[in-house]
Design an enzyme around this catalytic site. Sequence first.
Site, PDB file in Angstrom:
ATOM      1  N   CYS A 127      27.405 -36.783 -18.703  1.00 53.54           N
ATOM      2  CA  CYS A 127      27.504 -36.042 -17.538  1.00 53.54           C
ATOM      3  C   CYS A 127      26.508 -37.051 -16.410  1.00 53.54           C
ATOM      4  O   CYS A 127      25.384 -37.050 -16.664  1.00 53.54           O
ATOM      5  CB  CYS A 127      26.964 -34.617 -17.441  1.00 53.54           C
ATOM      6  SG  CYS A 127      26.739 -33.945 -16.034  1.00 53.54           S
ATOM      7  N   CYS A 167      23.421 -34.720 -15.500  1.00 51.91           N
ATOM      8  CA  CYS A 167      22.589 -34.716 -16.660  1.00 51.91           C
ATOM      9  C   CYS A 167      21.785 -35.790 -17.008  1.00 51.91           C
ATOM     10  O   CYS A 167      20.469 -35.878 -16.983  1.00 51.91           O
ATOM     11  CB  CYS A 167      23.296 -34.230 -18.133  1.00 51.91           C
ATOM     12  SG  CYS A 167      23.783 -32.735 -18.047  1.00 51.91           S
ATOM     13  N   ASP A 197      21.599 -35.663  -1.535  1.00 54.21           N
ATOM     14  CA  ASP A 197      23.020 -35.972  -1.965  1.00 54.21           C
ATOM     15  C   ASP A 197      22.856 -37.506  -1.316  1.00 54.21           C
ATOM     16  O   ASP A 197      22.589 -38.070  -0.410  1.00 54.21           O
ATOM     17  CB  ASP A 197      24.136 -35.234  -1.032  1.00 54.21           C
ATOM     18  CG  ASP A 197      25.573 -35.315  -1.612  1.00 54.21           C
ATOM     19  OD1 ASP A 197      26.187 -34.297  -2.222  1.00 54.21           O
ATOM     20  OD2 ASP A 197      26.220 -36.519  -1.301  1.00 54.21           O
ATOM     21  N   HIS A 225      23.386 -27.943 -18.759  1.00 56.84           N
ATOM     22  CA  HIS A 225      24.752 -28.140 -18.180  1.00 56.84           C
ATOM     23  C   HIS A 225      25.598 -27.004 -18.408  1.00 56.84           C
ATOM     24  O   HIS A 225      25.869 -26.298 -19.237  1.00 56.84           O
ATOM     25  CB  HIS A 225      25.282 -29.135 -19.259  1.00 56.84           C
ATOM     26  CG  HIS A 225      26.853 -29.601 -18.635  1.00 56.84           C
ATOM     27  ND1 HIS A 225      26.877 -30.830 -17.881  1.00 56.84           N
ATOM     28  CD2 HIS A 225      27.906 -29.305 -19.014  1.00 56.84           C
ATOM     29  CE1 HIS A 225      28.329 -30.972 -17.511  1.00 56.84           C
ATOM     30  NE2 HIS A 225      28.937 -30.138 -18.063  1.00 56.84           N
ATOM     31  N   ASN A 265      31.275 -26.135  -4.687  1.00 52.30           N
ATOM     32  CA  ASN A 265      32.829 -26.394  -5.175  1.00 52.30           C
ATOM     33  C   ASN A 265      33.160 -26.383  -6.443  1.00 52.30           C
ATOM     34  O   ASN A 265      32.322 -26.901  -7.412  1.00 52.30           O
ATOM     35  CB  ASN A 265      33.283 -27.853  -4.588  1.00 52.30           C
ATOM     36  CG  ASN A 265      33.022 -28.127  -3.068  1.00 52.30           C
ATOM     37  OD1 ASN A 265      33.051 -27.223  -2.308  1.00 52.30           O
ATOM     38  ND2 ASN A 265      32.412 -29.607  -2.707  1.00 52.30           N
ATOM     39  N   HIS A 317      26.608 -27.476  -9.290  1.00 52.13           N
ATOM     40  CA  HIS A 317      25.790 -27.787  -8.071  1.00 52.13           C
ATOM     41  C   HIS A 317      26.107 -26.860  -6.916  1.00 52.13           C
ATOM     42  O   HIS A 317      27.072 -26.557  -6.603  1.00 52.13           O
ATOM     43  CB  HIS A 317      25.772 -29.313  -7.756  1.00 52.13           C
ATOM     44  CG  HIS A 317      27.226 -29.943  -7.602  1.00 52.13           C
ATOM     45  ND1 HIS A 317      28.095 -30.112  -8.638  1.00 52.13           N
ATOM     46  CD2 HIS A 317      27.739 -30.204  -6.528  1.00 52.13           C
ATOM     47  CE1 HIS A 317      29.159 -30.572  -8.054  1.00 52.13           C
ATOM     48  NE2 HIS A 317      29.001 -30.572  -6.686  1.00 52.13           N
ATOM     49  N   HIS A 334      25.521 -27.261  -2.816  1.00 53.47           N
ATOM     50  CA  HIS A 334      25.049 -27.950  -1.736  1.00 53.47           C
ATOM     51  C   HIS A 334      24.158 -27.362  -0.649  1.00 53.47           C
ATOM     52  O   HIS A 334      24.675 -26.148  -0.500  1.00 53.47           O
ATOM     53  CB  HIS A 334      26.393 -28.624  -0.967  1.00 53.47           C
ATOM     54  CG  HIS A 334      27.224 -29.322  -1.737  1.00 53.47           C
ATOM     55  ND1 HIS A 334      27.419 -30.782  -1.618  1.00 53.47           N
ATOM     56  CD2 HIS A 334      28.266 -29.026  -2.745  1.00 53.47           C
ATOM     57  CE1 HIS A 334      28.286 -30.936  -2.610  1.00 53.47           C
ATOM     58  NE2 HIS A 334      28.856 -30.216  -3.063  1.00 53.47           N
TER      59      HIS A 334
HETATM   60  P1  DGP Z   1      31.319 -32.101  -5.163  1.00 54.41           P
HETATM   61  O1  DGP Z   1      32.338 -32.751  -4.353  1.00 54.41           O
HETATM   62  O2  DGP Z   1      30.932 -30.417  -4.741  1.00 54.41           O
HETATM   63  O3  DGP Z   1      31.500 -32.160  -6.732  1.00 54.41           O
HETATM   64  O4  DGP Z   1      29.903 -32.781  -4.732  1.00 54.41           O
HETATM   65  C1  DGP Z   1      29.313 -33.887  -5.564  1.00 54.41           C
HETATM   66  C2  DGP Z   1      28.388 -34.450  -4.815  1.00 54.41           C
HETATM   67  O5  DGP Z   1      27.603 -35.322  -5.509  1.00 54.41           O
HETATM   68  C3  DGP Z   1      28.595 -35.491  -3.503  1.00 54.41           C
HETATM   69  O6  DGP Z   1      28.522 -34.876  -2.354  1.00 54.41           O
HETATM   70  C4  DGP Z   1      28.076 -36.887  -3.768  1.00 54.41           C
HETATM   71  C5  DGP Z   1      27.189 -36.622  -4.771  1.00 54.41           C
HETATM   72  N1  DGP Z   1      26.839 -37.705  -5.574  1.00 54.41           N
HETATM   73  C6  DGP Z   1      27.635 -38.124  -6.618  1.00 54.41           C
HETATM   74  N2  DGP Z   1      27.136 -38.852  -7.252  1.00 54.41           N
HETATM   75  C7  DGP Z   1      25.951 -38.963  -6.798  1.00 54.41           C
HETATM   76  C8  DGP Z   1      24.544 -39.929  -7.318  1.00 54.41           C
HETATM   77  O7  DGP Z   1      24.681 -40.814  -8.258  1.00 54.41           O
HETATM   78  N3  DGP Z   1      23.478 -39.343  -6.708  1.00 54.41           N
HETATM   79  C9  DGP Z   1      23.324 -38.510  -5.774  1.00 54.41           C
HETATM   80  N4  DGP Z   1      22.120 -38.440  -5.152  1.00 54.41           N
HETATM   81  N5  DGP Z   1      24.477 -37.986  -5.438  1.00 54.41           N
HETATM   82  C10 DGP Z   1      25.791 -37.962  -5.796  1.00 54.41           C
END
Ligand code: DGP
Length: 114
Positions: free
Chosen positions: A4, A7, A30, A46, A87, A100, A102
């Site tokens: 994950c 994780c 993000d 998790h 989401n 998660h 946001h």
């Molecule tokens: P969702 O679409 O709700 O599953 O949001 C996932 C979010 O995770 C998306 O806004 C981008 C963020 N994200 C994806 N990979 C990484 C990463 O490696 N580092 C960080 N900081 N954010 C990430």
Amino acid sequence: MENCLFCTIIRGEIPSAKVYEDDLVYAFRDINPQAPTHVLVIPKVHAASLGAAEQLTDAQLAACLRACGKVAELEGLAETGFRVVSNCGKDACQSVEHLHFHVLGGRAMKEQMA
Ligand code: DGP
């Protein structure tokens, strides 16, 4: 969970910009911000999404929500306001299968949510 992404971030194996952490929760910026402040709050244990919330204790879930408010305060959003989004699944465009929240703020949001 071994494979994950979030994780892996919690374990520190992938770098992230930490905003807040306690025993139960990790919060970081993000990678693709959609507002001036865009922070992800995740439980350290998790669970794939809120659809699997029964895999978390009430304390772990409550800690996530409390941390959203804490992040907003740390980011200076307590007065102006902020939005929290989680989401869940395909129709909601969930792309990372670790629960998660946001935390978005720093500008006026649109009234429409979807
Ligand atoms: P969702 O679409 O709700 O599953 O949001 C996932 C979010 O995770 C998306 O806004 C981008 C963020 N994200 C994806 N990979 C990484 C990463 O490696 N580092 C960080 N900081 N954010 C990430």
